[in-house]
Design an enzyme around this catalytic site. Sequence first.
Site, PDB file in Angstrom:
ATOM      1  N   GLU A 232       0.827  -1.208   0.000  1.00 17.52           N
ATOM      2  CA  GLU A 232       0.000   0.000   0.000  1.00 17.52           C
ATOM      3  C   GLU A 232       0.861   1.257   0.000  1.00 17.52           C
ATOM      4  O   GLU A 232       1.648   1.468   0.922  1.00 17.52           O
ATOM      5  CB  GLU A 232      -0.915   0.024   1.233  1.00 17.52           C
ATOM      6  CG  GLU A 232      -1.790   1.258   1.301  1.00 17.52           C
ATOM      7  CD  GLU A 232      -2.655   1.301   2.553  1.00 17.52           C
ATOM      8  OE1 GLU A 232      -3.652   2.036   2.546  1.00 17.52           O
ATOM      9  OE2 GLU A 232      -2.321   0.606   3.534  1.00 17.52           O
TER      10      GLU A 232
ATOM     11  N   ASP B  77      -5.909   2.604  -1.539  1.00 15.83           N
ATOM     12  CA  ASP B  77      -6.622   3.405  -0.553  1.00 15.83           C
ATOM     13  C   ASP B  77      -6.913   4.763  -1.191  1.00 15.83           C
ATOM     14  O   ASP B  77      -5.996   5.551  -1.442  1.00 15.83           O
ATOM     15  CB  ASP B  77      -5.770   3.566   0.705  1.00 15.83           C
ATOM     16  CG  ASP B  77      -6.544   4.217   1.847  1.00 15.83           C
ATOM     17  OD1 ASP B  77      -7.348   5.131   1.584  1.00 15.83           O
ATOM     18  OD2 ASP B  77      -6.332   3.831   3.020  1.00 15.83           O
TER      19      ASP B  77
ATOM     20  N   GLN C 127      -9.778   0.767  -0.187  1.00 18.41           N
ATOM     21  CA  GLN C 127     -10.178   1.418   1.051  1.00 18.41           C
ATOM     22  C   GLN C 127     -10.537   2.877   0.765  1.00 18.41           C
ATOM     23  O   GLN C 127     -10.232   3.409  -0.301  1.00 18.41           O
ATOM     24  CB  GLN C 127      -9.053   1.352   2.087  1.00 18.41           C
ATOM     25  CG  GLN C 127      -8.720  -0.063   2.532  1.00 18.41           C
ATOM     26  CD  GLN C 127      -7.544  -0.112   3.492  1.00 18.41           C
ATOM     27  OE1 GLN C 127      -6.606   0.681   3.406  1.00 18.41           O
ATOM     28  NE2 GLN C 127      -7.581  -1.055   4.415  1.00 18.41           N
TER      29      GLN C 127
ATOM     30  N   GLU D 176     -11.867   2.836   6.239  1.00 20.36           N
ATOM     31  CA  GLU D 176     -10.716   3.020   7.127  1.00 20.36           C
ATOM     32  C   GLU D 176     -10.589   4.512   7.439  1.00 20.36           C
ATOM     33  O   GLU D 176      -9.724   5.210   6.914  1.00 20.36           O
ATOM     34  CB  GLU D 176      -9.431   2.492   6.473  1.00 20.36           C
ATOM     35  CG  GLU D 176      -8.266   2.434   7.450  1.00 20.36           C
ATOM     36  CD  GLU D 176      -6.950   2.055   6.793  1.00 20.36           C
ATOM     37  OE1 GLU D 176      -6.144   1.371   7.433  1.00 20.36           O
ATOM     38  OE2 GLU D 176      -6.742   2.457   5.628  1.00 20.36           O
TER      39      GLU D 176
END
Length: 254
Positions: A138, A173, A199, A235
């Site tokens: 990530e 993300d 996310q 998140e």
Amino acid sequence: MQFSANLGFLWTDRTLPEAIHAAKAAGFDAVECHWPYGEAAKDVVAALDATGLPMLGLNTLRGNLDAGENGLSALPGREGEARAAIDQAIAYARATGAQNVHVMAGFAQGVAAENCFVEALEYACEQALPFGITILIEPLNHYDAPGYFLSTTTHAKEIITRVGAPNLKLMFDCYHVQLMEGDLSHKLAALLPVIGHIQFARVPDRGPPAGGEVNYAHIFGVIEELGWHKPLGAEYKSPLPTDETLGWMTKLRN
């Protein structure tokens, strides 16, 4: 549209099994976590079984928290600790049925760090493959994690290509990508073949996904049009109790 509750940020005032039950009661379709290792796996499994929620993923340990570490796998000289953290994460994932392990790189730069990270990922993918576990990497934004080894999707894709393992994927993300690169719709489409999990959080303050500079109703529509049907990971952080932050879910689910 399905959603996963990231219990690293949501219901942090409860034990992990209690938080899993809270996520079920709130209407989430799955859960994920950060570092669950203080909780007995059997207790987590009992909560997952009772709620019927799948565990989507967890992270490798960050390292020495007192020293501000945020991952070990790109740190030359720490290879043994990095492999131990990978082994621990895979073992916990196997015990709880977690589908993904996010291997955290840490604060490092340069060729030696990249080679170290690649070797750690090759090891992680080899260890995880027999159990059907996907390894994730990530990119983190340089506001929240200055100096983190991986900060862009371009670099992440280069690493994934270099490793060449079928079970190495990108954790996309939206919060981090928007802060570093923007252009979420096009990046999601271009990177879809290498994405393993998605996310989201409000930008720029990482709050619940209402308002801010990203229109998540549009982004989630793009994701659906691309054929992605796995739960999206919520998140986000909030000073309010988690149950008071969930109004977004009804609005964005349809």
